[in-house]
Write a protein that holds these residues in place. Structure first.
Motif, PDB file in Angstrom:
ATOM      1  N   TYR A   1       0.846  -1.192   0.000  1.00 37.91           N
ATOM      2  CA  TYR A   1       0.000   0.000   0.000  1.00 37.91           C
ATOM      3  C   TYR A   1       0.889   1.251   0.000  1.00 37.91           C
ATOM      4  N   ILE A   2       0.458   2.251  -0.744  1.00 39.07           N
ATOM      5  CA  ILE A   2       1.148   3.537  -0.774  1.00 39.07           C
ATOM      6  C   ILE A   2       0.258   4.576  -0.107  1.00 39.07           C
ATOM      7  N   LYS A   3       0.874   5.527   0.594  1.00 36.08           N
ATOM      8  CA  LYS A   3       0.089   6.654   1.141  1.00 36.08           C
ATOM      9  C   LYS A   3      -0.273   7.560  -0.031  1.00 36.08           C
ATOM     10  N   LEU A   4      -1.536   7.535  -0.400  1.00 30.20           N
ATOM     11  CA  LEU A   4      -2.018   8.289  -1.557  1.00 30.20           C
ATOM     12  C   LEU A   4      -2.126   9.770  -1.239  1.00 30.20           C
ATOM     13  N   SER A   5      -2.647  10.083  -0.055  1.00 25.85           N
ATOM     14  CA  SER A   5      -2.871  11.479   0.306  1.00 25.85           C
ATOM     15  C   SER A   5      -3.022  11.591   1.812  1.00 25.85           C
ATOM     16  N   SER A   6      -2.772  12.794   2.333  1.00 23.46           N
ATOM     17  CA  SER A   6      -3.031  13.049   3.749  1.00 23.46           C
ATOM     18  C   SER A   6      -3.317  14.534   3.921  1.00 23.46           C
ATOM     19  N   VAL A   7      -4.049  14.856   4.973  1.00 22.38           N
ATOM     20  CA  VAL A   7      -4.328  16.259   5.296  1.00 22.38           C
ATOM     21  C   VAL A   7      -4.394  16.363   6.817  1.00 22.38           C
TER      22      VAL A   7
ATOM     23  N   HIS B   1      -1.069  -0.543  -4.952  1.00 19.99           N
ATOM     24  CA  HIS B   1      -0.378  -0.011  -6.134  1.00 19.99           C
ATOM     25  C   HIS B   1      -1.212  -0.120  -7.407  1.00 19.99           C
ATOM     26  N   VAL B   2      -1.911  -1.237  -7.556  1.00 18.34           N
ATOM     27  CA  VAL B   2      -2.605  -1.527  -8.817  1.00 18.34           C
ATOM     28  C   VAL B   2      -3.651  -0.466  -9.160  1.00 18.34           C
ATOM     29  N   HIS B   3      -4.181   0.221  -8.155  1.00 17.04           N
ATOM     30  CA  HIS B   3      -5.242   1.208  -8.403  1.00 17.04           C
ATOM     31  C   HIS B   3      -4.704   2.611  -8.711  1.00 17.04           C
ATOM     32  N   LEU B   4      -3.418   2.834  -8.473  1.00 14.90           N
ATOM     33  CA  LEU B   4      -2.865   4.193  -8.588  1.00 14.90           C
ATOM     34  C   LEU B   4      -3.173   4.889  -9.909  1.00 14.90           C
ATOM     35  N   PRO B   5      -3.004   4.213 -11.068  1.00 14.68           N
ATOM     36  CA  PRO B   5      -3.239   4.935 -12.334  1.00 14.68           C
ATOM     37  C   PRO B   5      -4.697   5.337 -12.551  1.00 14.68           C
ATOM     38  N   PHE B   6      -5.603   4.824 -11.722  1.00 17.95           N
ATOM     39  CA  PHE B   6      -7.034   5.087 -11.927  1.00 17.95           C
ATOM     40  C   PHE B   6      -7.600   6.036 -10.859  1.00 17.95           C
TER      41      PHE B   6
ATOM     42  N   PHE C   1       7.376   0.812  -1.567  1.00 19.29           N
ATOM     43  CA  PHE C   1       7.541   2.244  -1.299  1.00 19.29           C
ATOM     44  C   PHE C   1       6.344   2.790  -0.529  1.00 19.29           C
ATOM     45  N   ARG C   2       6.569   3.889   0.216  1.00 20.10           N
ATOM     46  CA  ARG C   2       5.576   4.362   1.176  1.00 20.10           C
ATOM     47  C   ARG C   2       4.709   5.493   0.630  1.00 20.10           C
ATOM     48  N   HIS C   3       5.306   6.388  -0.161  1.00 24.72           N
ATOM     49  CA  HIS C   3       4.532   7.500  -0.735  1.00 24.72           C
ATOM     50  C   HIS C   3       5.281   8.017  -1.955  1.00 24.72           C
ATOM     51  N   VAL C   4       4.695   8.969  -2.653  1.00 23.12           N
ATOM     52  CA  VAL C   4       5.219   9.385  -3.951  1.00 23.12           C
ATOM     53  C   VAL C   4       6.600  10.032  -3.851  1.00 23.12           C
ATOM     54  N   ASN C   5       6.954  10.560  -2.688  1.00 23.82           N
ATOM     55  CA  ASN C   5       8.285  11.165  -2.515  1.00 23.82           C
ATOM     56  C   ASN C   5       9.347  10.157  -2.083  1.00 23.82           C
TER      57      ASN C   5
END
Length: 449
Positions: free
Chosen positions: A71-77, A90-95, A357-361
């Motif tokens: 799992y990747i951290k997609l977003s946080s606020v 990961h598999v859902h990221l492009p969608f 990997f954990r997040h986009v950075n």
């Protein structure tokens, strides 16, 4: 499969284990998305300022647990003590596209962020989704204020063009420490009903249930049955309700609700929806509390949902893959192609990531799609990565294409192997051979016995 967590953590640090909270050991298919809403995350000013510069301990904790599971951290606020985290396979990221975050302060007449809401919205396979984590005013007498504050939070607007309002999303999830109490009944009746597991006796005096009868906009939100003990207020590290002098009355303060737009739109119609109208459905699989967690005076609540989506987006915007065998001994090539409608930017880049990997950075290295381009035709383009940037030890990696315009990953490769540096391997083998030839320091003393 979507798993939502709401938990008022009472400024505590993360517990040693969250396997049961995240249902990591449950039988059956794994979750596709985790949505974690926390309230009262430690927000002393020093903590908060350091958390703005770096990930806070709770974010790091959940990333450490979920990244090895894919799992990747997609977003946080974050807004003071309110934190909303979204993790996805990961598999859902492009969608998943058009990710935006927002927050609304309601404490001190809107000037202070100790109460309010934090929100993440996105497009998931072409359907608009909104997740809203709220912490509403406390105390029995503030039921009306809680409704007013939630109405204000619903009015928040996202920055950007053509982004729907919160209520215009196809599905809206609302959860958090909503602080609604059990009215009228005395503490002894409430506790006796709980001890006898006759929770249904308390439902009609639950302030949220009462408000839903009076407020039309609240009636559009659906909630599963409250078939678990009220989650507030407990002595720490126990399942005993408040034994302090205040002896707070138990209440279902921690809740998860949802709203499906097409159900609201067609509620007046009789009969079944047509196929076109039924492009998305939400099913609650379980709605439970987790009594074993005692770090705060609230117990966490989770809702596990099945989301059935008719994909309106079925192809990734960008398809990419590594060319040939990758090793650290030569520069390497990446091929990619984009669908005709994709608008690239000079700031788009392709990152090399470890599989967990954990997040986009969290990239190991990256290539700019324009600056590092070496060939281009109508079907595909190629960019290069320098051998000097590739990890000597090799291993299993992924490539991800990041779109600056969409602020998200729009293409992801299959996992692939990078061969380690052969010079390093030879060096390691030589060191191992030499180590066999060296006599350990303690061998002579050992032989004396």
């Amino acid at each position: 499969r979507l798993h939502i967590v709401t938990w008022n953590v009472g400024t505590a640090s993360p517990p040693p284990d969250v396997s049961s909270l995240l249902q990591l050991n449950s039988v059956g298919p794994t979750m596709d998305m985790y949505v974690i809403g926390l309230q009262e995350v430690n927000s002393r000013i020093t903590n908060f300022l350091s958390d703005l510069a770096f990930d806070d301990p709770w974010s790091i904790f959940f990333m450490t647990v979920l990244a090895p599971l894919g799992y990747i951290k997609l977003s946080s606020v974050r807004m003071q003590g309110l934190l909303l985290l979204i993790f996805v396979k990961h598999v859902h990221l492009p969608f998943i596209r058009d990710i935006h975050t927002q927050y609304t302060r309601t404490g001190l007449y809107g000037y202070w962020g100790n109460k309010g809401g934090v929100t993440v919205r996105m497009s998931l396979y072409g359907h608009t989704m909104c997740f809203m984590n709220c912490h509403l005013p406390a105390h029995m007498e503030n039921a009306e204020q809680r409704v007013d504050d939630f109405e204000k939070i619903l009015e928040m607007e996202f920055e950007g063009e053509n982004i729907p309002s919160t209520l215009d999303h196809d599905v809206l999830f609302w959860f958090g420490d909503l602080n609604f109490r059990i009215a009228d009944y005395g503490i002894h009746f409430v506790r006796e009903s709980i001890n006898n597991k006759r929770y249904n006796l308390l439902w009609e005096k639950d302030q949220l249930n009462m408000a839903k009868k009076e407020e039309a906009f609240l009636r559009e939100f659906i909630e599963g049955p409250l078939q678990f003990k009220p989650t507030y207020k407990f002595d720490l590290y126990s399942d005993v309700y408040d034994t302090s002098e205040k002896k707070r009355k138990p209440a279902w303060t921690d809740r998860i609700l949802w709203r499906v737009k097409n159900l609201c739109k067609h509620a007046a119609k009789e009969g079944e929806f047509s196929e076109e109208e039924r492009t998305i459905s939400v099913t609650l699989n379980n709605y439970i509390s987790h009594m074993s967690y005692g770090i705060s005076d609230h117990k966490p609540v989770t809702g596990t949902f099945g989301l059935e989506l008719k994909p309106l987006v079925s192809d990734p915007l960008v398809t990419l893959h590594p060319e040939g065998e990758w090793s650290t001994e030569h520069d390497v090539l990446i091929s990619y192609s984009a669908v005709p409608e994709f608008q690239s930017s000079a700031w788009d880049w392709i990152g090399l990531f470890k599989v967990a990997f954990r997040h986009v950075n969290d990239y190991v290295t990256y290539a700019w799609v324009e600056d590092d381009e070496i060939s281009s035709n109508k079907d595909s383009k190629q960019v290069y990565m320098s051998a000097a940037e590739i990890p000597d030890m090799g291993g299993e990696f992924l490539l991800c294409y990041y779109s600056k315009n969409l602020q998200s990953i729009v293409g992801i490769s299959q996992p692939f192997q990078i061969q380690p540096n052969s010079t390093l391997i030879e060096k390691d083998l030589t060191q191992e051979d030499n180590s066999w030839m060296q006599k350990p320091d303690n061998l002579e003393s050992h032989n004396e016995f």
